[in-house]
Motif scaffolding. Sequence first.
Motif, mmCIF file in Angstrom:
data_model
loop_
_atom_site.group_PDB
_atom_site.id
_atom_site.type_symbol
_atom_site.label_atom_id
_atom_site.label_comp_id
_atom_site.label_asym_id
_atom_site.label_seq_id
_atom_site.Cartn_x
_atom_site.Cartn_y
_atom_site.Cartn_z
ATOM 1 N N ARG A 1 4.714 24.610 2.853
ATOM 2 C CA ARG A 1 5.869 24.593 3.744
ATOM 3 C C ARG A 1 7.012 23.783 3.119
ATOM 4 N NH1 ARG A 1 6.943 25.477 9.246
ATOM 5 N NH2 ARG A 1 4.802 26.233 9.485
ATOM 6 N N TYR A 2 8.221 24.385 3.165
ATOM 7 C CA TYR A 2 9.416 23.740 2.624
ATOM 8 C C TYR A 2 10.497 23.682 3.696
ATOM 9 C CZ TYR A 2 7.703 24.423 -2.197
ATOM 10 O OH TYR A 2 6.972 24.394 -3.366
ATOM 11 N N LYS A 3 11.358 22.695 3.578
ATOM 12 C CA LYS A 3 12.607 22.729 4.312
ATOM 13 C C LYS A 3 13.506 23.736 3.583
ATOM 14 C CE LYS A 3 14.415 18.702 5.085
ATOM 15 N NZ LYS A 3 15.274 17.495 5.066
ATOM 16 N N ILE B 1 26.773 28.697 12.753
ATOM 17 C CA ILE B 1 25.789 27.877 12.064
ATOM 18 C C ILE B 1 26.497 27.063 10.984
ATOM 19 C CG2 ILE B 1 23.843 29.409 12.512
ATOM 20 C CD1 ILE B 1 24.074 30.489 9.716
ATOM 21 N N THR B 2 26.003 25.893 10.719
ATOM 22 C CA THR B 2 26.572 25.010 9.709
ATOM 23 C C THR B 2 25.528 24.774 8.625
ATOM 24 O OG1 THR B 2 25.790 22.972 10.746
ATOM 25 C CG2 THR B 2 27.899 23.877 11.528
ATOM 26 N N ASP C 1 18.827 22.546 7.302
ATOM 27 C CA ASP C 1 17.951 21.375 7.231
ATOM 28 C C ASP C 1 16.858 21.430 8.281
ATOM 29 O OD1 ASP C 1 19.203 20.088 5.098
ATOM 30 O OD2 ASP C 1 20.709 19.171 6.407
ATOM 31 N N HIS C 2 17.089 22.198 9.331
ATOM 32 C CA HIS C 2 16.145 22.252 10.454
ATOM 33 C C HIS C 2 15.272 23.505 10.420
ATOM 34 C CE1 HIS C 2 18.165 18.790 12.210
ATOM 35 N NE2 HIS C 2 19.320 19.410 12.028
ATOM 36 N N LEU C 3 15.390 24.291 9.352
ATOM 37 C CA LEU C 3 14.567 25.489 9.199
ATOM 38 C C LEU C 3 13.510 25.243 8.131
ATOM 39 C CD1 LEU C 3 17.341 28.257 9.193
ATOM 40 C CD2 LEU C 3 15.715 27.796 11.029
#
Length: 379
Positions: free
Chosen positions: A2-4, A129-130, A135-137
């Motif tokens: 799992r990665y950001k 979206i910014t 960063d939150h995915l």
Amino acid sequence: MRYKLSDCVTIISGGTPKKSQESYWNGNIPWITVKDFNGKYVSTTTDSITLEGLKHSSANLTEDQDILISARGTVGKVLMVGAGYTFNQSIYCLRADRSVLVPDYLFYWLEKNVSLVKQGTHGSVFETITKDTFDHLTIDLPDIEEQKKIAHKLSMFDRKINLNEQINDNLLETCKTNLHQLINEKEYEVTQIGNLDLIVSDHVANGSFKSLKDSVKYFDEPNFAIFLRNIDLKNRLDGNLKYIDKTSYNFLKKSHLFGGEVVISNVADVGSVHRVPRLKHPMVVGNNQIFIRSKNQSMNDYLFIFFNSKWGQHAIHSITSGSAQQKFNKTDFKKLNIPIPTDNWVDNHISPFLKMTDLNKAETRLLKRIKSSLLNKYF
């Protein structure tokens, strides 16, 4: 593993050269906006900029297999591009770190997980979206070889879909060429210059209006009927489909579609001409559109090609008015006089090509359903 998402891509912003500077525009560098997102691959762009425009703006050039994602308004549409494209500020470019992430795999992950992307939107008027959104995915990545295998299976479907669309574009151009010869060479098959209201044997009608919305329930997921609020410029049923229940469908009985009708936008995107596909599902057309249904299918075929041609577009714009918003009304439209060929000419020069496009579209819809099931399997 799992990665950001932001840890395995480089996020690049777009930009727009000054519109007032003519030397910045109509150059050799394609410039992409959200309206150019049609399918996996970009075919053509509406606008282009010059090298000078690139140098004097925040626009950036893409590299091969970069992924573009729409970030404002219609959020989450994705597109894969080659090197040498630019894009506006409503789009982010995601450049994969190929040591851990295959670009094609990223494309399909984003396509399947668009709902996760939309959860990170901001804004009350326009969804946006910014860079912080990424960063939150988080993304689960199998090893590179497994990513390639999955991406290859899905890419086969997109390549065939893209080929079908290219073939259909060529078939439509053939129809327009045949029409050009008919009108310019004044072939004997032109029987008359006819009034549209007299030619169409069934009716010309407006789609359902926004004023009816309190009596109509809309759904994002499949329900009794498809609500065709917009068919895109390539006459495809892609994206943002709405559905209505049976009660709403019965309420909108004047806007029922059965396939084969010609739909023309008469407000905003004035003159955009579509041909309604024949589907098993009930369909109804949305507001800001006029639809033509003739009992003679050959006439429907002819009108679709005619109003897609320069002559048809000229006829539409001759009755279009409005400063704040361009539009035309049904009454003026029905009074248009247009050249009418014989049924025999249409049956030989138009209808066979449109039948081939229908077959390709039916195959494309099947391919998309299979691809969708694979996306569910892998992601």
